[in-house]
Design a protein around this motif. Sequence first.
Motif, PDB file in Angstrom:
ATOM      1  N   PRO A   1       3.716   3.798   5.528  1.00 29.06           N
ATOM      2  CA  PRO A   1       3.112   2.680   4.792  1.00 29.06           C
ATOM      3  C   PRO A   1       3.188   2.901   3.278  1.00 29.06           C
ATOM      4  CG  PRO A   1       1.396   4.145   5.611  1.00 29.06           C
ATOM      5  CD  PRO A   1       2.694   4.667   6.151  1.00 29.06           C
ATOM      6  N   ALA A   2       3.451   1.820   2.546  1.00 31.92           N
ATOM      7  CA  ALA A   2       3.494   1.885   1.082  1.00 31.92           C
ATOM      8  C   ALA A   2       3.176   0.508   0.513  1.00 31.92           C
ATOM      9  CB  ALA A   2       4.865   2.344   0.596  1.00 31.92           C
ATOM     10  N   THR A   3       2.172   0.450  -0.343  1.00 33.22           N
ATOM     11  CA  THR A   3       1.903  -0.777  -1.101  1.00 33.22           C
ATOM     12  C   THR A   3       3.039  -0.957  -2.105  1.00 33.22           C
ATOM     13  OG1 THR A   3      -0.361   0.122  -1.143  1.00 33.22           O
ATOM     14  CG2 THR A   3       0.006  -2.028  -2.196  1.00 33.22           C
ATOM     15  N   LEU A   4       3.567  -2.166  -2.213  1.00 35.19           N
ATOM     16  CA  LEU A   4       4.706  -2.417  -3.107  1.00 35.19           C
ATOM     17  C   LEU A   4       4.326  -3.391  -4.215  1.00 35.19           C
ATOM     18  CD1 LEU A   4       7.477  -3.085  -0.418  1.00 35.19           C
ATOM     19  CD2 LEU A   4       6.960  -0.912  -1.558  1.00 35.19           C
TER      20      LEU A   4
ATOM     21  N   ASN B   1      11.181  12.591   3.769  1.00 32.05           N
ATOM     22  CA  ASN B   1       9.982  13.138   4.396  1.00 32.05           C
ATOM     23  C   ASN B   1       9.255  14.148   3.518  1.00 32.05           C
ATOM     24  OD1 ASN B   1      10.342  11.603   6.757  1.00 32.05           O
ATOM     25  ND2 ASN B   1      11.918  13.052   7.422  1.00 32.05           N
ATOM     26  N   ALA B   2       9.639  14.222   2.240  1.00 37.79           N
ATOM     27  CA  ALA B   2       9.005  15.174   1.335  1.00 37.79           C
ATOM     28  C   ALA B   2       7.602  14.727   0.926  1.00 37.79           C
ATOM     29  CB  ALA B   2       9.862  15.375   0.096  1.00 37.79           C
ATOM     30  N   CYS B   3       7.234  13.487   1.244  1.00 34.13           N
ATOM     31  CA  CYS B   3       5.920  12.959   0.861  1.00 34.13           C
ATOM     32  C   CYS B   3       5.199  12.507   2.130  1.00 34.13           C
ATOM     33  CB  CYS B   3       6.089  11.755  -0.069  1.00 34.13           C
ATOM     34  SG  CYS B   3       7.150  12.097  -1.503  1.00 34.13           S
ATOM     35  N   LEU B   4       3.863  12.468   2.073  1.00 29.37           N
ATOM     36  CA  LEU B   4       3.126  11.988   3.253  1.00 29.37           C
ATOM     37  C   LEU B   4       3.390  10.510   3.492  1.00 29.37           C
ATOM     38  CD1 LEU B   4      -0.430  13.603   3.385  1.00 29.37           C
ATOM     39  CD2 LEU B   4       1.522  13.924   4.922  1.00 29.37           C
ATOM     40  N   ASP B   5       3.524   9.735   2.409  1.00 29.66           N
ATOM     41  CA  ASP B   5       3.987   8.346   2.563  1.00 29.66           C
ATOM     42  C   ASP B   5       4.682   7.879   1.292  1.00 29.66           C
ATOM     43  OD1 ASP B   5       1.705   7.762   0.973  1.00 29.66           O
ATOM     44  OD2 ASP B   5       0.528   7.238   2.749  1.00 29.66           O
ATOM     45  N   GLY B   6       5.506   6.864   1.434  1.00 28.85           N
ATOM     46  CA  GLY B   6       6.246   6.301   0.310  1.00 28.85           C
ATOM     47  C   GLY B   6       7.523   7.042  -0.042  1.00 28.85           C
ATOM     48  N   GLY B   7       7.820   8.155   0.626  1.00 28.28           N
ATOM     49  CA  GLY B   7       9.017   8.950   0.308  1.00 28.28           C
ATOM     50  C   GLY B   7      10.294   8.134   0.433  1.00 28.28           C
TER      51      GLY B   7
ATOM     52  N   LYS C   1      -4.577   3.493  11.147  1.00 22.15           N
ATOM     53  CA  LYS C   1      -5.013   4.450  10.122  1.00 22.15           C
ATOM     54  C   LYS C   1      -4.066   5.639   9.994  1.00 22.15           C
ATOM     55  CE  LYS C   1      -9.661   5.954   8.801  1.00 22.15           C
ATOM     56  NZ  LYS C   1     -11.035   5.969   9.329  1.00 22.15           N
ATOM     57  N   GLY C   2      -3.809   6.043   8.753  1.00 20.24           N
ATOM     58  CA  GLY C   2      -3.004   7.233   8.501  1.00 20.24           C
ATOM     59  C   GLY C   2      -1.699   6.887   7.808  1.00 20.24           C
ATOM     60  N   PRO C   3      -0.921   7.904   7.436  1.00 16.60           N
ATOM     61  CA  PRO C   3      -1.087   9.339   7.702  1.00 16.60           C
ATOM     62  C   PRO C   3      -2.307   9.950   6.997  1.00 16.60           C
ATOM     63  CG  PRO C   3       0.722   8.960   6.163  1.00 16.60           C
ATOM     64  CD  PRO C   3       0.275   7.614   6.633  1.00 16.60           C
ATOM     65  N   PHE C   4      -2.560  11.207   7.357  1.00 17.35           N
ATOM     66  CA  PHE C   4      -3.741  11.916   6.876  1.00 17.35           C
ATOM     67  C   PHE C   4      -3.319  13.144   6.078  1.00 17.35           C
ATOM     68  CE2 PHE C   4      -4.647   9.673  10.756  1.00 17.35           C
ATOM     69  CZ  PHE C   4      -5.859   9.058  10.529  1.00 17.35           C
ATOM     70  N   ASP C   5      -4.097  13.449   5.028  1.00 15.03           N
ATOM     71  CA  ASP C   5      -3.787  14.669   4.277  1.00 15.03           C
ATOM     72  C   ASP C   5      -4.404  15.884   4.976  1.00 15.03           C
ATOM     73  OD1 ASP C   5      -6.468  14.870   3.563  1.00 15.03           O
ATOM     74  OD2 ASP C   5      -6.157  14.229   1.488  1.00 15.03           O
ATOM     75  N   SER C   6      -4.264  17.049   4.348  1.00 14.02           N
ATOM     76  CA  SER C   6      -4.688  18.287   5.018  1.00 14.02           C
ATOM     77  C   SER C   6      -6.199  18.356   5.218  1.00 14.02           C
ATOM     78  CB  SER C   6      -4.211  19.500   4.213  1.00 14.02           C
ATOM     79  OG  SER C   6      -4.749  19.427   2.899  1.00 14.02           O
ATOM     80  N   THR C   7      -6.952  17.491   4.495  1.00 10.55           N
ATOM     81  CA  THR C   7      -8.401  17.479   4.696  1.00 10.55           C
ATOM     82  C   THR C   7      -8.805  16.435   5.737  1.00 10.55           C
ATOM     83  OG1 THR C   7      -8.919  15.754   3.060  1.00 10.55           O
ATOM     84  CG2 THR C   7      -8.673  18.002   2.223  1.00 10.55           C
ATOM     85  N   GLY C   8      -7.836  15.700   6.267  1.00 10.48           N
ATOM     86  CA  GLY C   8      -8.135  14.656   7.240  1.00 10.48           C
ATOM     87  C   GLY C   8      -8.395  13.296   6.627  1.00 10.48           C
ATOM     88  N   PHE C   9      -8.190  13.180   5.298  1.00  8.05           N
ATOM     89  CA  PHE C   9      -8.412  11.897   4.634  1.00  8.05           C
ATOM     90  C   PHE C   9      -7.197  10.986   4.845  1.00  8.05           C
ATOM     91  CE2 PHE C   9      -8.304   8.994   1.008  1.00  8.05           C
ATOM     92  CZ  PHE C   9      -9.608   8.516   1.029  1.00  8.05           C
ATOM     93  N   PRO C  10      -7.446   9.693   5.182  1.00  5.97           N
ATOM     94  CA  PRO C  10      -6.311   8.790   5.398  1.00  5.97           C
ATOM     95  C   PRO C  10      -5.679   8.363   4.076  1.00  5.97           C
ATOM     96  CG  PRO C  10      -8.373   7.605   5.678  1.00  5.97           C
ATOM     97  CD  PRO C  10      -8.739   9.045   5.436  1.00  5.97           C
ATOM     98  N   VAL C  11      -4.402   8.684   3.879  1.00  4.25           N
ATOM     99  CA  VAL C  11      -3.689   8.298   2.655  1.00  4.25           C
ATOM    100  C   VAL C  11      -2.833   7.053   2.900  1.00  4.25           C
ATOM    101  CG1 VAL C  11      -3.701  10.630   1.693  1.00  4.25           C
ATOM    102  CG2 VAL C  11      -1.766   9.887   3.103  1.00  4.25           C
ATOM    103  N   GLY C  12      -3.131   6.339   3.985  1.00  2.00           N
ATOM    104  CA  GLY C  12      -2.413   5.103   4.244  1.00  2.00           C
ATOM    105  C   GLY C  12      -3.085   4.294   5.335  1.00  2.00           C
ATOM    106  N   CYS C  13      -2.634   3.036   5.431  1.00  2.00           N
ATOM    107  CA  CYS C  13      -3.080   2.134   6.490  1.00  2.00           C
ATOM    108  C   CYS C  13      -1.856   1.277   6.824  1.00  2.00           C
ATOM    109  CB  CYS C  13      -4.241   1.269   6.001  1.00  2.00           C
ATOM    110  SG  CYS C  13      -4.937   0.163   7.241  1.00  2.00           S
ATOM    111  N   LYS C  14      -1.317   1.465   8.018  1.00  2.00           N
ATOM    112  CA  LYS C  14      -0.081   0.772   8.392  1.00  2.00           C
ATOM    113  C   LYS C  14      -0.348  -0.702   8.655  1.00  2.00           C
ATOM    114  CE  LYS C  14       1.153   4.967  10.866  1.00  2.00           C
ATOM    115  NZ  LYS C  14      -0.257   5.417  10.901  1.00  2.00           N
TER     116      LYS C  14
END
Length: 254
Positions: A110-113, A87-93, A165-178
């Motif tokens: 979510p993580a593109t592989l 859980n140290a990363c917003l996604d891909g951890g 949609k999401g997760p989201f970074d601290s600015t509200g930008f989506p850093v993933g799409c499940k």
Amino acid sequence: MLSAAAVLITFLAGSNARTFTVFNNCPFTIWPAVFTDLNVGTAVPSVATGWEAAAFSTTTFSVPNNWKAGRIWGRRNCNFSNGAGANACLDGGCNGGLLCDPHTGTGVPPATLAEWTLGTNGQPDFYDVSMVDGYNLPMRISNSVGCPVADCPVDLGPNCPSSLKGPFDSTGFPVGCKSACVANLDGNPSNSPNCCSGSHNTPATCPSSGVAFYSYFKSNCPNAYAYPYDDNTALKTCASSLNANYTLTFCASP
Ligand SMILES: *[C@@H]1O[C@H](CO)[C@@H](O)[C@H](O)[C@H]1NC(C)=O
Ligand SMILES: *[C@@H]1O[C@H](CO)[C@@H](O)[C@H](O)[C@H]1NC(C)=O
């Protein structure tokens, strides 16, 4: 004249290994990760199972010709100072933290592989980009010998359907799409047309038309897996006799 050692090294590099390059073309730091399914093979790349990649940096390493069931992905917005493991990363951890655990260190969706099984005994190399575990970064697999490209070169975050949609970074930008499977849209992951599981676990019983939001992923990234049975359009091959070197570019553009 080459020394015996130089000849041996040249021979080993030429015959037993490929050169892989991971290029972070994103204008921000990511934390690439490498996982090898050790149930399938024992050969592993000569690189750490995870590292920090500054914007526009390149990492090069060698990969044995018999690498099987290997994958590389990127982690976003990591902070390992709390030792927070997966859980140290917003996604891909991954389990393990910066260094992914060799046995359990797959990425948190979510993580593109980017996935590879290199060919031995006359089999071709197989490789692909997969959004089956969702999307978190655009990527492209290119190679040095003119074999097909596998890619998803589009940022699928901003236009992602709201239920995915999401997760989201601290600015509200989506850093993933499940994916619909990862988002558990139908509430039954063990018997799901979105996951191709249970009574839907064959190509005949899991048509892409039964996967929610399949077309969002596939229309943007026709060269990548948008569900588990996309082999015809997403699985790429390259004759192993060509000894292809591969480059994985994060934030590749179309
Ligand atoms: C990482 O987490 C630590 C501990 O919570 C915090 O002090 C630090 O500011 C964080 N670093 C970044 C870059 O957010
Ligand atoms: C792969 O890369 C190595 C090291 O850079 C190089 O010597 C070799 O010629 C390359 N092979 C191919 C097929 O591109």
